[in-house]
Design a protein around this motif. Structure first.
Motif, PDB file in Angstrom:
ATOM      1  N   ASP A  96       0.821  -1.211   0.000  1.00  0.00           N
ATOM      2  CA  ASP A  96       0.000   0.000   0.000  1.00  0.00           C
ATOM      3  C   ASP A  96       0.852   1.258   0.000  1.00  0.00           C
ATOM      4  O   ASP A  96       0.514   2.256  -0.635  1.00  0.00           O
ATOM      5  N   ALA A  97       1.979   1.231   0.695  1.00  0.00           N
ATOM      6  CA  ALA A  97       2.835   2.406   0.801  1.00  0.00           C
ATOM      7  C   ALA A  97       3.763   2.593  -0.392  1.00  0.00           C
ATOM      8  O   ALA A  97       4.224   3.698  -0.646  1.00  0.00           O
ATOM      9  N   ASN A  98       4.049   1.532  -1.157  1.00  0.00           N
ATOM     10  CA  ASN A  98       5.100   1.619  -2.171  1.00  0.00           C
ATOM     11  C   ASN A  98       4.693   1.314  -3.603  1.00  0.00           C
ATOM     12  O   ASN A  98       5.458   1.594  -4.520  1.00  0.00           O
ATOM     13  N   VAL A  99       3.531   0.749  -3.824  1.00  0.00           N
ATOM     14  CA  VAL A  99       3.117   0.395  -5.173  1.00  0.00           C
ATOM     15  C   VAL A  99       2.055   1.388  -5.637  1.00  0.00           C
ATOM     16  O   VAL A  99       1.073   1.616  -4.920  1.00  0.00           O
ATOM     17  N   PRO A 100       2.246   2.008  -6.808  1.00  0.00           N
ATOM     18  CA  PRO A 100       1.266   2.984  -7.281  1.00  0.00           C
ATOM     19  C   PRO A 100      -0.134   2.385  -7.359  1.00  0.00           C
ATOM     20  O   PRO A 100      -0.329   1.252  -7.768  1.00  0.00           O
TER      21      PRO A 100
END
Length: 149
Positions: free
Chosen positions: A47-51
């Motif tokens: 959730d924090a790193n994948v667009p």
């Protein structure tokens, strides 16, 4: 029974097996808890790193405008794609003008909330600079510079 067969065939309970996380679980319930924790942490990382794109696209919270448009390739040759991100469903009026202020395109598009794509055939346009002017149904306006090679 499957658990017993597994650990009879592979007696690894309580032993480090690469790339298992630390600390090493010494019970079956500990293995399950470790796996659940790893899954939760992995989902947080995703959730924090994948667009966040496509059907699950979330409009950025730090943007005040209700619509954002990106054009590519720019400079363009025969085709132009507009990526239109919208906070909510709305009508978008777009016009493209050359630098002599002659209109080469006028269109209205009903856009959905989230990511919208619009492909334009521009092979008939002369080489040079163009301005894409848009107006959203809420009155927001914007301009994008385009270059045709």
């Amino acid at each position: 029974q499957a658990r017993q067969r597994h650990f009879n065939k592979w007696p690894v309970l309580g032993q480090y097996v690469w790339p298992n996380p630390q600390p090493i679980a010494t019970t079956y319930d500990g293995e399950i808890e470790t796996l659940k924790t790893w899954l939760v942490e992995r989902l947080k990382w995703i959730d924090a790193n994948v667009p966040n794109t496509g059907a699950c696209f979330d409009y950025p919270t730090n943007v005040s405008a209700s619509v954002m448009i990106k054009a590519f390739p720019n400079p363009m040759h025969d085709n132009l794609t507009l990526l239109i991100d919208s906070r909510n469903p709305q009508m978008l009026n777009m016009q493209v003008y050359d630098l002599a202020d002659r209109q080469v395109l006028s269109t209205t598009k009903n856009i959905a909330a989230g990511r919208n794509n619009m492909d334009l055939q521009v092979s008939g346009w002369a080489a040079g600079m163009y301005l894409l002017r848009y107006k959203a149904s809420n009155g927001e306006v914007g301009t994008i510079k385009l270059m045709k090679q």
